[in-house]
Design a protein around this motif. Structure first.
Motif, PDB file in Angstrom:
ATOM      1  N   ALA A   1      39.782  43.397  44.425  1.00 29.79           N
ATOM      2  CA  ALA A   1      40.940  44.283  44.437  1.00 29.79           C
ATOM      3  C   ALA A   1      41.408  44.637  43.026  1.00 29.79           C
ATOM      4  O   ALA A   1      42.336  45.422  42.870  1.00 29.79           O
ATOM      5  CB  ALA A   1      42.080  43.626  45.209  1.00 29.79           C
ATOM      6  N   GLY A   2      40.773  44.046  42.016  1.00 25.43           N
ATOM      7  CA  GLY A   2      41.095  44.416  40.641  1.00 25.43           C
ATOM      8  C   GLY A   2      41.899  43.402  39.870  1.00 25.43           C
ATOM      9  O   GLY A   2      42.236  43.633  38.716  1.00 25.43           O
ATOM     10  N   TRP A   3      42.226  42.249  40.469  1.00 29.37           N
ATOM     11  CA  TRP A   3      43.002  41.241  39.757  1.00 29.37           C
ATOM     12  C   TRP A   3      42.296  39.893  39.801  1.00 29.37           C
ATOM     13  O   TRP A   3      41.497  39.622  40.673  1.00 29.37           O
ATOM     14  CB  TRP A   3      44.429  41.133  40.291  1.00 29.37           C
ATOM     15  CG  TRP A   3      44.586  41.208  41.785  1.00 29.37           C
ATOM     16  CD1 TRP A   3      44.738  42.348  42.537  1.00 29.37           C
ATOM     17  CD2 TRP A   3      44.595  40.121  42.726  1.00 29.37           C
ATOM     18  NE1 TRP A   3      44.845  42.022  43.874  1.00 29.37           N
ATOM     19  CE2 TRP A   3      44.767  40.666  44.022  1.00 29.37           C
ATOM     20  CE3 TRP A   3      44.494  38.738  42.595  1.00 29.37           C
ATOM     21  CZ2 TRP A   3      44.835  39.885  45.163  1.00 29.37           C
ATOM     22  CZ3 TRP A   3      44.555  37.955  43.744  1.00 29.37           C
ATOM     23  CH2 TRP A   3      44.728  38.534  45.003  1.00 29.37           C
ATOM     24  N   PHE A   4      42.614  39.062  38.803  1.00 27.05           N
ATOM     25  CA  PHE A   4      42.000  37.743  38.716  1.00 27.05           C
ATOM     26  C   PHE A   4      42.631  36.789  39.729  1.00 27.05           C
ATOM     27  O   PHE A   4      43.802  36.943  40.087  1.00 27.05           O
ATOM     28  CB  PHE A   4      42.170  37.159  37.319  1.00 27.05           C
ATOM     29  CG  PHE A   4      41.371  37.873  36.274  1.00 27.05           C
ATOM     30  CD1 PHE A   4      40.000  38.039  36.406  1.00 27.05           C
ATOM     31  CD2 PHE A   4      41.982  38.385  35.150  1.00 27.05           C
ATOM     32  CE1 PHE A   4      39.258  38.694  35.444  1.00 27.05           C
ATOM     33  CE2 PHE A   4      41.250  39.036  34.170  1.00 27.05           C
ATOM     34  CZ  PHE A   4      39.882  39.190  34.327  1.00 27.05           C
ATOM     35  N   PRO A   5      41.869  35.800  40.191  1.00 24.91           N
ATOM     36  CA  PRO A   5      42.451  34.791  41.085  1.00 24.91           C
ATOM     37  C   PRO A   5      43.654  34.112  40.412  1.00 24.91           C
ATOM     38  O   PRO A   5      43.639  33.856  39.208  1.00 24.91           O
ATOM     39  CB  PRO A   5      41.312  33.786  41.280  1.00 24.91           C
ATOM     40  CG  PRO A   5      40.065  34.550  40.986  1.00 24.91           C
ATOM     41  CD  PRO A   5      40.444  35.553  39.929  1.00 24.91           C
ATOM     42  N   HIS A   6      44.664  33.847  41.207  1.00 23.71           N
ATOM     43  CA  HIS A   6      45.846  33.168  40.679  1.00 23.71           C
ATOM     44  C   HIS A   6      45.474  31.738  40.292  1.00 23.71           C
ATOM     45  O   HIS A   6      44.743  31.062  41.013  1.00 23.71           O
ATOM     46  CB  HIS A   6      46.967  33.165  41.712  1.00 23.71           C
ATOM     47  CG  HIS A   6      47.515  34.519  41.993  1.00 23.71           C
ATOM     48  ND1 HIS A   6      48.674  34.708  42.703  1.00 23.71           N
ATOM     49  CD2 HIS A   6      47.085  35.772  41.668  1.00 23.71           C
ATOM     50  CE1 HIS A   6      48.940  36.003  42.795  1.00 23.71           C
ATOM     51  NE2 HIS A   6      47.978  36.673  42.184  1.00 23.71           N
ATOM     52  N   GLN A   7      45.999  31.292  39.165  1.00 24.09           N
ATOM     53  CA  GLN A   7      45.666  29.966  38.636  1.00 24.09           C
ATOM     54  C   GLN A   7      46.636  28.872  39.062  1.00 24.09           C
ATOM     55  O   GLN A   7      46.283  27.705  39.066  1.00 24.09           O
ATOM     56  CB  GLN A   7      45.603  30.023  37.108  1.00 24.09           C
ATOM     57  CG  GLN A   7      44.541  30.969  36.588  1.00 24.09           C
ATOM     58  CD  GLN A   7      43.146  30.582  37.051  1.00 24.09           C
ATOM     59  OE1 GLN A   7      42.732  29.445  36.866  1.00 24.09           O
ATOM     60  NE2 GLN A   7      42.436  31.505  37.669  1.00 24.09           N
TER      61      GLN A   7
END
Length: 184
Positions: A36-42
């Motif tokens: 979707a264009g965003w990095f996985p939440h950390q």
């Protein structure tokens, strides 16, 4: 405030603070965000900031699957535009926990949002895009009746692996014409 939109198998509702853990659960998966264009939440703090933004801006719905009231995805409106030529419209975006992929939930959610946008919000058009490699989103978008318009190199998207975005459009005329064909 966002309304609750009820489908056959899902409910779209405003996100709330109690969604934090379920949101983090799927937003931290490497299979979900990058498509979707965003990095996985950390961590939960990162997810909390995004959730707070969703709640404050009132343009993103939580996706839940009946009868459970657990957030498994999001769908909403981005980049609202008003101009003389095209009228009022916006881009929709969506993400879903990969546990629920290929079951028709996102197609149902997109159809509910399309109906809401054209019948309640009175938008003149909707846009939607997907990364060139995201064939699952392409399938949902085409199933929902959007028409391909153009490809462009990415602009501001976190995921560096996305090099090209494919854009689709639906006008209110397209939507209502398709609805008449479906009824007849």
């Amino acid at each position: 405030m966002l309304p609750e939109l009820i489908g056959k198998r899902i409910i779209l509702r405003p996100p709330r603070q109690s969604d934090l853990v379920s949101f983090f659960y799927y937003a931290s998966k490497p299979s979900v965000g990058p498509s979707a264009g965003w990095f996985p939440h950390q961590n939960l703090d990162e997810t909390r900031k995004v959730l707070d933004l969703f709640i404050r801006e009132e343009n993103i719905f939580a996706i839940t699957i009946k009868p459970h009231d657990v957030m498994v995805g999001t769908i909403g409106f981005h980049n609202r535009q008003i101009d003389q030529v095209n009228g009022e419209g916006c881009e929709i975006g969506f993400a879903l926990d990969d546990t629920y992929w290929n079951k028709g939930y996102m197609t149902e959610a997109v159809k509910i949002i399309i109906d809401y946008a054209f019948t309640m919000l009175k938008f003149d058009y909707l846009m939607v895009s997907h990364a060139d490699f995201n064939l699952a989103s392409k399938k949902v978008i085409e199933k929902c009746g959007f028409t391909f318009k153009y490809k462009t190199h990415k602009t501001i998207i976190e995921n560096p692996e996305i090099s090209e975005l494919w854009y689709y459009k639906m006008t209110k005329e397209d939507y209502f014409q398709n609805e008449k064909r479906t009824i007849n």
